[in-house]
Design a protein around this motif. Structure first.
Motif, PDB file in Angstrom:
ATOM      1  N   PHE A 165       0.331   3.546  -6.760  1.00 61.69           N
ATOM      2  CA  PHE A 165       0.447   2.363  -5.896  1.00 61.69           C
ATOM      3  C   PHE A 165       0.336   1.091  -6.730  1.00 61.69           C
ATOM      4  O   PHE A 165       1.121   0.160  -6.564  1.00 61.69           O
ATOM      5  N   LEU A 166      -0.628   1.058  -7.637  1.00 64.94           N
ATOM      6  CA  LEU A 166      -0.787  -0.095  -8.513  1.00 64.94           C
ATOM      7  C   LEU A 166       0.437  -0.281  -9.402  1.00 64.94           C
ATOM      8  O   LEU A 166       0.874  -1.404  -9.662  1.00 64.94           O
ATOM      9  N   GLY A 167       0.990   0.842  -9.847  1.00 66.85           N
ATOM     10  CA  GLY A 167       2.127   0.796 -10.755  1.00 66.85           C
ATOM     11  C   GLY A 167       3.352   0.138 -10.166  1.00 66.85           C
ATOM     12  O   GLY A 167       4.192  -0.401 -10.900  1.00 66.85           O
ATOM     13  N   ALA A 168       3.486   0.159  -8.853  1.00 65.04           N
ATOM     14  CA  ALA A 168       4.648  -0.459  -8.217  1.00 65.04           C
ATOM     15  C   ALA A 168       4.437  -1.941  -7.954  1.00 65.04           C
ATOM     16  O   ALA A 168       5.404  -2.678  -7.730  1.00 65.04           O
ATOM     17  N   ILE A 191       6.651  -5.752  -0.364  1.00 66.25           N
ATOM     18  CA  ILE A 191       5.520  -4.940   0.087  1.00 66.25           C
ATOM     19  C   ILE A 191       5.905  -4.066   1.274  1.00 66.25           C
ATOM     20  O   ILE A 191       5.581  -2.873   1.313  1.00 66.25           O
ATOM     21  N   GLU A 192       6.610  -4.634   2.257  1.00 67.68           N
ATOM     22  CA  GLU A 192       6.991  -3.860   3.438  1.00 67.68           C
ATOM     23  C   GLU A 192       7.951  -2.732   3.077  1.00 67.68           C
ATOM     24  O   GLU A 192       7.884  -1.641   3.633  1.00 67.68           O
ATOM     25  N   THR A 193       8.849  -2.992   2.132  1.00 69.47           N
ATOM     26  CA  THR A 193       9.769  -1.946   1.682  1.00 69.47           C
ATOM     27  C   THR A 193       9.008  -0.818   1.001  1.00 69.47           C
ATOM     28  O   THR A 193       9.266   0.368   1.245  1.00 69.47           O
ATOM     29  N   TYR A 194       8.062  -1.191   0.163  1.00 69.61           N
ATOM     30  CA  TYR A 194       7.284  -0.174  -0.546  1.00 69.61           C
ATOM     31  C   TYR A 194       6.413   0.624   0.422  1.00 69.61           C
ATOM     32  O   TYR A 194       6.296   1.853   0.303  1.00 69.61           O
ATOM     33  N   LEU A 195       5.815  -0.047   1.388  1.00 70.28           N
ATOM     34  CA  LEU A 195       4.994   0.654   2.367  1.00 70.28           C
ATOM     35  C   LEU A 195       5.831   1.582   3.234  1.00 70.28           C
ATOM     36  O   LEU A 195       5.349   2.628   3.680  1.00 70.28           O
ATOM     37  N   GLU A 196       7.080   1.212   3.468  1.00 71.83           N
ATOM     38  CA  GLU A 196       7.971   2.077   4.235  1.00 71.83           C
ATOM     39  C   GLU A 196       8.194   3.395   3.504  1.00 71.83           C
ATOM     40  O   GLU A 196       8.248   4.468   4.116  1.00 71.83           O
TER      41      GLU A 196
END
Length: 210
Positions: A165-168, A191-196
């Motif tokens: 998670f930190l790496g992204a 952030i929303e794209t990554y959380l998706e």
């Protein structure tokens, strides 16, 4: 006549550090620092005799800070909605990383202009277990471990998941603060794209999240 605005040394150092991180030593004026606090350049100089002294003091004060964007995780049980927790964490961490990158670049550029081409120094001692990266990873790992036990998250290795998670998030800060890519990708959109992606993977196997 109105009263002169009073600011603490901590406020001045924080404003100076943020200004220097954004625009570097040469691009920052005492007036621009004072404007962040609503005070005059003279008020800023009450906390350091010169701009050079202010730069050194502000950067040193930044190294001494102990509050981290991950500190709130320690107060969570793990049963909270993970998407909301990780969103809050990401929104706090990226500006923190960008600020540290800016401070490091500003310090390096200042040393370069006065001493040649020095090596870039990290704003922390990587050998210390209490360094910011170590603490952030440990706090996020502990939260993910609690969330897994509570059934809110499903990951085989909480530490590996925390590191992933930190790496992204760190490349986002690097690409925008250092590489200065264009057009800029809004932080919330990233952030929303990554959380998706997480919702369709690790979070989706724990419990459904909005």
């Amino acid at each position: 006549m109105g009263r002169r605005a009073r600011v603490s040394r901590e406020q001045v150092m924080g404003a100076a550090r943020a200004a220097f991180a954004e625009r570097g030593f040469e691009g920052t004026t005492l007036a621009s620092i004072g404007a962040r606090l609503g005070v005059s350049p003279a008020a800023v100089l009450r906390h350091a005799p010169t701009k050079e002294a202010l730069f050194s003091a502000a950067m040193e004060a930044g190294h001494a800070e102990t509050a981290l964007p991950s500190d709130f995780l320690a107060g969570l049980s793990g049963s909270e909605e993970p998407i909301a927790v990780l969103r809050r964490f990401a929104r706090a961490l990226v500006p923190f990383i960008e600020g540290r990158l800016g401070e490091t670049i500003a310090a390096w550029m200042r040393m370069r202009s006065s001493e040649g081409v020095p090596a870039i120094e990290l704003p922390f001692d990587p050998r210390r277990r209490s360094s910011p990266p170590q603490r952030i990873l440990s706090e996020l790992t502990a939260y993910m471990r609690r969330a897994s036990r509570a059934g809110a998250l499903s990951v085989k290795s909480p530490r590996a998941a925390a590191l992933a998670f930190l790496g992204a998030l760190q490349p986002y800060a690097f690409m925008h603060r250092v590489a200065q890519i264009s057009p800029v990708v809004p932080l919330d959109a990233y952030i929303e794209t990554y959380l998706e992606v997480w919702k369709k993977g690790a979070l989706g196997r724990g419990r459904r999240s909005r």
